[in-house]
Design a protein around this motif. Structure first.
Motif, short mmCIF file in Angstrom:
data_model
loop_
_atom_site.label_atom_id
_atom_site.label_comp_id
_atom_site.label_asym_id
_atom_site.label_seq_id
_atom_site.Cartn_x
_atom_site.Cartn_y
_atom_site.Cartn_z
N UNK A 110 -27.94 -40.50 16.81
CA UNK A 110 -28.51 -41.03 15.56
C UNK A 110 -27.17 -41.62 14.46
N UNK A 111 -27.42 -42.39 13.86
CA UNK A 111 -26.81 -42.85 12.72
C UNK A 111 -26.86 -41.93 11.48
N UNK A 112 -27.85 -41.74 11.10
CA UNK A 112 -28.05 -40.66 10.09
C UNK A 112 -29.14 -39.71 10.52
N UNK A 113 -28.59 -38.37 10.94
CA UNK A 113 -29.80 -37.44 11.51
C UNK A 113 -30.70 -36.92 10.49
N UNK A 114 -30.39 -37.12 9.34
CA UNK A 114 -31.47 -36.50 8.26
C UNK A 114 -32.35 -37.59 7.96
N UNK A 115 -31.78 -38.80 7.85
CA UNK A 115 -33.08 -39.83 7.45
C UNK A 115 -34.02 -39.94 8.73
N UNK A 137 -29.75 -33.76 14.72
CA UNK A 137 -30.77 -34.40 13.60
C UNK A 137 -31.37 -33.14 12.83
N UNK A 138 -31.88 -33.58 11.55
CA UNK A 138 -32.64 -32.57 10.88
C UNK A 138 -31.87 -31.63 10.33
N UNK A 139 -30.61 -31.76 9.84
CA UNK A 139 -29.54 -30.60 9.36
C UNK A 139 -28.81 -30.07 10.47
N UNK A 140 -28.87 -30.67 11.76
CA UNK A 140 -28.29 -29.80 12.78
C UNK A 140 -26.79 -30.43 13.24
N UNK A 141 -26.28 -31.38 12.35
CA UNK A 141 -24.99 -31.89 12.60
C UNK A 141 -23.84 -30.86 13.14
N UNK A 142 -23.11 -31.19 14.06
CA UNK A 142 -21.98 -30.32 14.35
C UNK A 142 -22.28 -29.13 15.25
N UNK A 161 -17.60 -36.05 19.99
CA UNK A 161 -17.11 -36.42 18.50
C UNK A 161 -17.69 -35.85 17.46
N UNK A 162 -19.01 -35.17 17.71
CA UNK A 162 -19.73 -34.77 16.47
C UNK A 162 -19.92 -33.35 16.63
N UNK A 163 -19.26 -32.53 17.51
CA UNK A 163 -19.48 -31.20 17.74
C UNK A 163 -18.35 -30.42 17.04
N UNK A 191 -18.06 -41.55 5.28
CA UNK A 191 -18.69 -40.58 4.53
C UNK A 191 -19.89 -40.40 5.02
N UNK A 192 -20.40 -39.17 5.49
CA UNK A 192 -21.97 -38.94 5.82
C UNK A 192 -22.31 -38.83 7.37
N UNK A 193 -21.27 -39.69 8.06
CA UNK A 193 -21.45 -39.52 9.53
C UNK A 193 -20.99 -38.14 10.10
N UNK A 194 -21.64 -37.72 11.21
CA UNK A 194 -21.36 -36.42 12.00
C UNK A 194 -20.17 -36.30 12.30
#
Length: 351
Positions: A110-115, A137-142, A161-163, A191-194
């Protein structure tokens, strides 16, 4: 049996192997925790939409190359959608793919998991087997483990990298490696990337736990080596007493190392990053860089496609979770692998 795809037990969710034969044509039902279970008929033509993050970085190129090779090897009919790192483009591509009805499986970074949250959830409710890679996605970043998998999705292949757990382990390492009062600068990302979010949170927590680990400045790059070079030059001019550079991606670090070398500070300023590309590993071997945490983009997408192949062979009956990009390296719960001077000689980067 564990649904580990013959890779490793690290971060793998237990899932017994179904006895259904692909030739039987008998549907299986998988409870994935969503509003409705996934009903799948093994042996059907597998038509996969792979939504690639982009194609401008070595990490992205390695992932797409591996996806194409794996699909060809497994006989999967796969279409690649390249978002060019544009969140709206990826959303539009997903919406078009969903409307077309051509695909029975998706995998994506995902580029933007919320979008893309809504369209991903729609796909899952329409009987599409969905695997998200790299970030939640859906607010589960990290998030890590099954917490990173949205209910209804088949699998999560954890991106290093996103964990948040990766970045906690990373900052713990850096802290222990610099026990005395330390000054540091951070080369961050968009900014905003996981990856930006998780790294920023971990570095803030490090400074809170250790006020003597002084972060003098954070510089937002575009992930390119040129921006890493320019911003490192700027950082060294603004903070000549810096002892540590933290880079959130190895592509950035390439430029940072060059700037440090030109400033006559090679070997004097410690450099740590996440990425573990070929150049970063080579720099660790020669002492120009202190440590790198490798990412495995080729393994990550291969694991996702192998999971879909297992599903279509009737060998999966529940969610499959793989942390650490699906790599066998790292700890038993998906802890990252550290490439240091002692381990670099025997490590080969994936990109």
């Amino acid at each position: 049996m564990l649904a580990c795809l013959g890779l490793t037990l690290a971060g793998c969710a237990a899932s017994s192997t179904s006895a259904v034969s692909p030739a039987s044509g008998k549907s299986i039902t998988l409870n994935l925790g969503g509003s409705q279970p996934l009903t799948w008929t093994p042996g059907q033509p597998l038509k996969v939409a792979f939504f690639a993050y982009g194609s401008s970085t070595a990490w992205e190129v390695a992932m797409t190359k591996s996806a194409k090779e794996t699909a060809a090897h497994l006989g999967i009919d796969m279409t690649v959608f390249d978002s060019n790192e544009n969140a709206q483009t990826q959303f539009n591509q997903m919406q078009t793919a969903l409307t077309s009805g051509k695909y029975n499986a998706w995998t994506f970074a995902p580029v933007d998991g919320s979008l893309i949250c809504s369209v991903v959830q729609q796909a899952a409710t329409k009987g599409i087997a969905v695997i998200n890679q790299q970030a939640g996605v859906c607010g589960k970043d990290g998030e890590s483990g099954d917490a990173a998998r949205v209910p209804g999705l088949l699998s999560f292949v954890g991106g290093i990298g996103a964990s948040a757990s990766t970045w906690k382990a990373f900052t713990d390492y850096v802290s222990k490696d610099n026990p005395d009062p330390t000054t540091a600068v951070v080369l961050s990302g968009t900014a905003g990337v996981a990856q930006t979010i998780s790294s920023s949170d971990a570095i803030k927590a490090l400074h809170t736990a250790r006020p003597d680990f002084d972060v003098l400045g954070t510089y937002a790059t575009d992930y390119s080596s040129q921006s890493g070079y320019n911003l490192t030059q700027q950082a060294l001019q603004q903070h000549p007493n810096v002892k540590v550079i933290i880079s959130i991606y190895s592509g950035i670090t390439t430029g940072a190392r060059q700037a440090v070398k030109e400033a006559g500070l090679a070997g004097k300023v410690k450099i740590y990053d996440v990425g573990g590309d070929t150049e970063a590993v080579a720099a660790v071997r020669t002492g120009l860089q202190t440590m790198t945490v490798p990412q495995f983009p080729a393994t990550q997408v291969r694991t996702a496609l192998e999971t879909l192949d297992k599903l279509n062979k009737g060998q999966i009956d529940g969610p499959v979770i793989k942390m650490n990009d699906g790599s066998t390296l790292g700890g038993p719960n998906g802890e990252p692998f550290f490439v240091t001077k002692s381990s670099a000689a025997n490590f080969t980067a994936e990109y």
